[in-house]
Enzyme design. Structure first.
Site, PDB file in Angstrom:
ATOM      1  N   GLY A  44      51.308  52.891  59.580  1.00 27.82           N
ATOM      2  CA  GLY A  44      51.528  52.449  60.955  1.00 27.82           C
ATOM      3  C   GLY A  44      51.864  50.974  61.023  1.00 27.82           C
TER       4      GLY A  44
ATOM      5  N   GLY B 103      52.204  49.055  63.713  1.00 30.08           N
ATOM      6  CA  GLY B 103      51.900  48.491  65.024  1.00 30.08           C
ATOM      7  C   GLY B 103      51.014  47.267  64.898  1.00 30.08           C
TER       8      GLY B 103
ATOM      9  CD  GLU C 220      46.295  41.670  65.605  1.00 31.04           C
ATOM     10  OE1 GLU C 220      46.858  41.240  66.617  1.00 31.04           O
ATOM     11  OE2 GLU C 220      45.103  42.063  65.603  1.00 31.04           O
TER      12      GLU C 220
ATOM     13  CG  MET D  69      45.158  52.269  74.827  1.00 29.81           C
ATOM     14  SD  MET D  69      44.597  53.384  73.528  1.00 29.81           S
ATOM     15  CE  MET D  69      44.548  54.948  74.430  1.00 29.81           C
TER      16      MET D  69
ATOM     17  CG  HIS E  85      58.153  14.843  72.730  1.00 28.84           C
ATOM     18  ND1 HIS E  85      58.812  15.778  71.974  1.00 28.84           N
ATOM     19  CD2 HIS E  85      58.179  13.671  72.030  1.00 28.84           C
ATOM     20  CE1 HIS E  85      59.232  15.198  70.856  1.00 28.84           C
ATOM     21  NE2 HIS E  85      58.862  13.915  70.866  1.00 28.84           N
TER      22      HIS E  85
END
Length: 467
Positions: free
Chosen positions: A181, A183, A188, A319, A445
């Site tokens: 997966g 996703g 992460e 979710m 800046h």
């Protein structure tokens, strides 16, 4: 029998926020949580612990690969995974105790146990020791969240074939972590162990990673993670996962229809999450579920039973913890007779890799499909002084605006602190700002936020100053 105005079942971000807001509005409020600690998935085995490990692993990666460039010479850094886990647990403990403090502060009655409906107004609380008590509630908010999904042919043993929950408490750094997966969760946690020295292979059924986000973000993130060492097998359908001792094998078919296999020592199954309604006794209250097992609600987040509401992962929609929080506030204020609103188009999505990825509003693909006439402005982070100073030069800001009215329709970013900077896009779009509006606002800046202004300048007629 104790009686309450509002009872919340589940103490995750949606549930505890709903309870606090209800209490603030003067309702006698109770919350039911089956675990000993408050906070649900997000605080215990989701958002918070994963970010703690992401930060720890990022510090290690910088020490190992980048410190010398900054003139910081140290001995070869080593990973103390047990210490990282200990720190993560400390962060979780502090955060969950904070929720308990908020319950006390707002005089919310907390019940530990499994809450289940006996009727539309009566809730039974079954405690861990088997004892039970019942309460009555005028209104109930279901906030029971979600749990990891799997594939029907995968046996998750929680040792070598694991979900995100087990990935947060490994005893060793995997030699080769196979992530099923591509996703948010998979990328992460894959990033955590990639930084700590694992070989990481992501096997994704779709033809791109983070498929729900703007296509430009997907391409850039894949390029950056590939540069970091992550391997990708896209358009690849997993057909089997086998364990033999400490070895695991993933069988699949690639986009050519060929049989392929990947061997490692851990497999992380990260194919999404599903609503959690186990033992709720919804049938006793007459609450309907939809075809995907989610609690059905109307535009007011009200179920078919007028005094029962539902929020968060257990209902339709993204979710996301912050989506659940907004819904918790929405329901509490609705019960108080107020007129709250949620613009679901403006719920941001974030991926906490490094660089971070964030987006809100419409993607370019969605606008093309809808036939909307739009214009795009973008600005690369490498052209920004602040990015060069910090060494965070990967990524860009992309702003999509209506071709005629200049109203901002989408804000998409990959780069340092994108998770924080997306709030600028949310704010602008909530007030229906134009790209021109952003160009007229002073940005300090040197900051990463200057890239937002430059992208807006690019969208309003290729006026970017530093590109």
């Amino acid at each position: 029998m104790s009686q309450f105005d509002v009872t919340v079942i589940g103490s995750g971000p949606g549930g505890y926020v709903a309870a606090i807001r209800a209490a603030q509005l003067g309702f006698k409020t109770a919350i039911i949580e089956k675990y000993p600690t408050m906070g649900g998935t997000c605080l215990n085995v989701g958002c918070i612990p994963s970010k703690a490990l992401l930060d720890s692993s990022e510090h290690f990666a910088k020490a190992k690969h980048e410190f010398a460039d900054y003139g910081i010479i140290i001995n070869e850094p080593k990973v103390d995974l047990a210490k990282m886990i200990e720190r993560k647990n400390g962060v979780v403990d502090m955060t969950t105790k904070g929720i308990s403090f908020l319950m006390d502060k707002n005089k919310i009655t907390v019940f530990e146990g499994v809450g289940s409906f006996e009727s539309a107004t009566k809730i039974k609380i079954t405690k861990n020791d088997g004892s039970a008590e019942s309460i009555e509630s005028k209104y109930t908010i279901i906030a029971t969240g979600s749990k990891p999904s799997s594939l029907p042919f995968i046996n998750i043993d929680k040792e070598r074939i694991i979900t995100s929950t087990e990935a947060l408490n490994l005893k060793e750094v995997p030699k080769h972590l196979i992530v099923i997966g591509g996703g948010v969760i998979g990328l992460e946690l894959g990033s955590v162990y990639l930084r700590l020295g694992s070989k990481v292979t992501v096997v994704e059924y779709m033809d791109k990673i983070i498929p729900g986000m703007d296509g430009a973000l997907s391409k850039e993130l894949q390029k950056v993670l590939k540069k970091q060492g992550m391997k990708f097998e896209l358009s690849t359908a997993v057909s089997g996962v086998e364990r033999n001792g400490d070895a695991v094998k993933v069988s699949a078919k690639n986009k050519k229809g060929e049989d392929v296999a990947f061997e490692g020592d851990y497999v992380l199954v990260s194919v999404g999450r599903k609503p959690y309604t186990d033992r709720l006794g919804l049938e006793n209250a007459g609450v309907n579920l939809d075809e995907r097992g989610r609690v059905q609600v109307n535009d007011h987040l009200q179920t078919n039973v007028s005094n029962i509401y539902a929020i968060g992962d257990v209902i339709k929609g993204a979710m996301l913890a912050h989506k659940a929080e907004e819904e918790g506030v929405f329901v509490a204020e609705t019960l108080a007779g107020q007129k709250p609103h949620i613009n679901y188009n403006l719920i941001p999505g974030v991926v906490y890799t490094w660089p971070e990825v964030a987006g809100v509003g419409q993607t370019e693909e969605q606008l093309k499909e809808a036939g909307v006439d739009y214009k795009v402005g973008s600005f690369p982070m490498r052209a920004l002084g602040r990015s060069r100073a910090s060494g965070d030069t990967d990524g860009f800001v992309k702003i999509i605006a209506d071709a005629k009215t200049d109203e901002i329709l989408g804000f998409h970013m990959i780069g340092a602190r994108a998770a924080d900077l997306v709030a600028e896009g949310v704010t602008a779009m909530e007030f229906r700002a134009s790209a021109e509006d952003l160009t007229r606002m002073s940005h300090a800046h040197p900051t990463y936020a200057e890239a937002v202004k430059e992208a807006a300048l690019d969208a309003t007629g290729k006026r970017a100053i530093h590109m």
